[in-house]
Design an enzyme around this catalytic site. Structure first.
Site, mmCIF file in Angstrom:
data_model
loop_
_atom_site.group_PDB
_atom_site.id
_atom_site.type_symbol
_atom_site.label_atom_id
_atom_site.label_comp_id
_atom_site.label_asym_id
_atom_site.label_seq_id
_atom_site.Cartn_x
_atom_site.Cartn_y
_atom_site.Cartn_z
ATOM 1 N N VAL A 1 40.679 42.508 38.440
ATOM 2 C CA VAL A 1 40.068 41.695 37.560
ATOM 3 C C VAL A 1 40.931 41.117 36.512
ATOM 4 C CG1 VAL A 1 38.126 41.093 35.983
ATOM 5 C CG2 VAL A 1 37.583 42.357 38.239
ATOM 6 N N TYR A 2 41.547 42.083 36.007
ATOM 7 C CA TYR A 2 42.646 41.794 34.970
ATOM 8 C C TYR A 2 43.751 40.828 35.499
ATOM 9 C CZ TYR A 2 46.341 42.604 31.397
ATOM 10 O OH TYR A 2 47.225 42.510 30.460
ATOM 11 N N ALA A 3 44.353 41.345 36.838
ATOM 12 C CA ALA A 3 45.325 40.521 37.462
ATOM 13 C C ALA A 3 44.867 39.078 37.645
ATOM 14 C CB ALA A 3 45.805 41.292 38.751
ATOM 15 N N SER B 1 42.799 37.495 35.933
ATOM 16 C CA SER B 1 42.614 36.727 34.757
ATOM 17 C C SER B 1 43.901 36.311 34.239
ATOM 18 C CB SER B 1 41.728 37.446 33.471
ATOM 19 O OG SER B 1 42.558 38.793 33.268
#
Length: 268
Positions: free
Chosen positions: A154-156, A158
């Site tokens: 999810v971080y990637a 975003s």
């Protein structure tokens, strides 16, 4: 873009590299420094700490995951401070776990803070820059926006979105002939506490002071994209030339990227 006598706004500006860039903005002679953060105590402490450095300091408690908060606070900035010259979209969070371990709420929070908050905040201040035909926007993305990584799905995602959006805005400013620079920053892990527990086999964990200085220099030079420590072109060239299995092997076995989050704990 020269910081001297400018109005600078930094989101997430009372901790990590955000706080360092706030200090460096004052050291460079900015006229007014605006700090957005959700940490009210941190805002108070940062303002007191920087109070004798010259320049006016304005602090605003804000939850950038809330569009209403962004709209209201941006209007307060325009009314109480003035038209922002340099916007540094720095606020961000990370949830270091496998995707199937996320909650829906964690997904929404990550995307709203790491991606859409940057868009909404920029939309509030970009028209003023366009009207003046002068301004600078700096988006703190991540090398995770270039290379997929376990426990960062999810971080990637975003950060991938930020890179694509931010550089598109840069091209748009060129097409409409406006002198508004857009700089996209893609750093590896920075030693600020946000990524406590990460282990890197080859690539160095970045030091906050030096990294912040490189970002400030990139804004001043109107650099389009800055990846560190691996240059942007090297990553993209490797992805383009190597078959996916070969690229995966290099990232895992040579650089150790795919194992960096195995012992992640994050900021306590």
């Amino acid at each position: 873009m020269d910081f001297k006598n400018k109005i600078v706004l930094i989101t997430g500006g009372c901790s990590g590299i955000g706080k360092i860039m706030a200090r460096k903005s004052l050291e460079r002679g900015c006229q007014k420094l605006v700090i957005w953060d959700i940490n009210e105590e941190g805002l108070s402490q940062t303002k007191e700490e920087f109070s004798k450095m010259g320049g006016e300091i304005f602090t605003f408690k804000i939850d950038v995951s809330s569009l209403d908060d962004i709209k209201v606070t941006a209007q307060r900035v325009r009314t109480e401070v003035g038209s922002v010259d340099i916007l540094i979209n720095n606020a961000g969070i990370v949830v270091g776990k496998y995707f199937h371990e996320h909650t829906h709420e964690q997904i929404d929070k990550s995307i709203s803070i790491n991606t859409t908050a940057l868009m909404h905040t920029t939309l509030e201040f970009l028209p003023g820059m366009i009207e003046k035909n002068s301004g600078a926007i700096c988006n703190i993305a991540s090398s995770a926006g270039l290379i997929s990584n376990p426990k960062m799905s999810v971080y990637a995602s975003s950060k991938w979105a930020v890179i694509g959006w931010g550089d598109s805005v840069r091209l748009e400013m060129n097409q409409v002939n406006k002198k508004v620079s857009v700089t996209t920053i893609m750093p590896f892990f920075i030693n600020t506490g946000m990524f406590d527990g990460v282990k890197s086999k080859v690539l160095p964990i970045l030091e906050p002071e030096k990294t912040s200085e490189r970002i400030m220099n990139a804004i001043e030079k109107e650099t389009k994209m800055l990846a560190m420590p691996l240059p942007y072109w090297f990553i993209r060239l490797s992805q383009g030339l190597l078959p996916i299995p070969a690229f995966d092997w290099v990232m895992k076995n040579v650089f150790g990227v795919y194992d960096t989050m195995k012992e992640f704990t994050g900021r306590k």
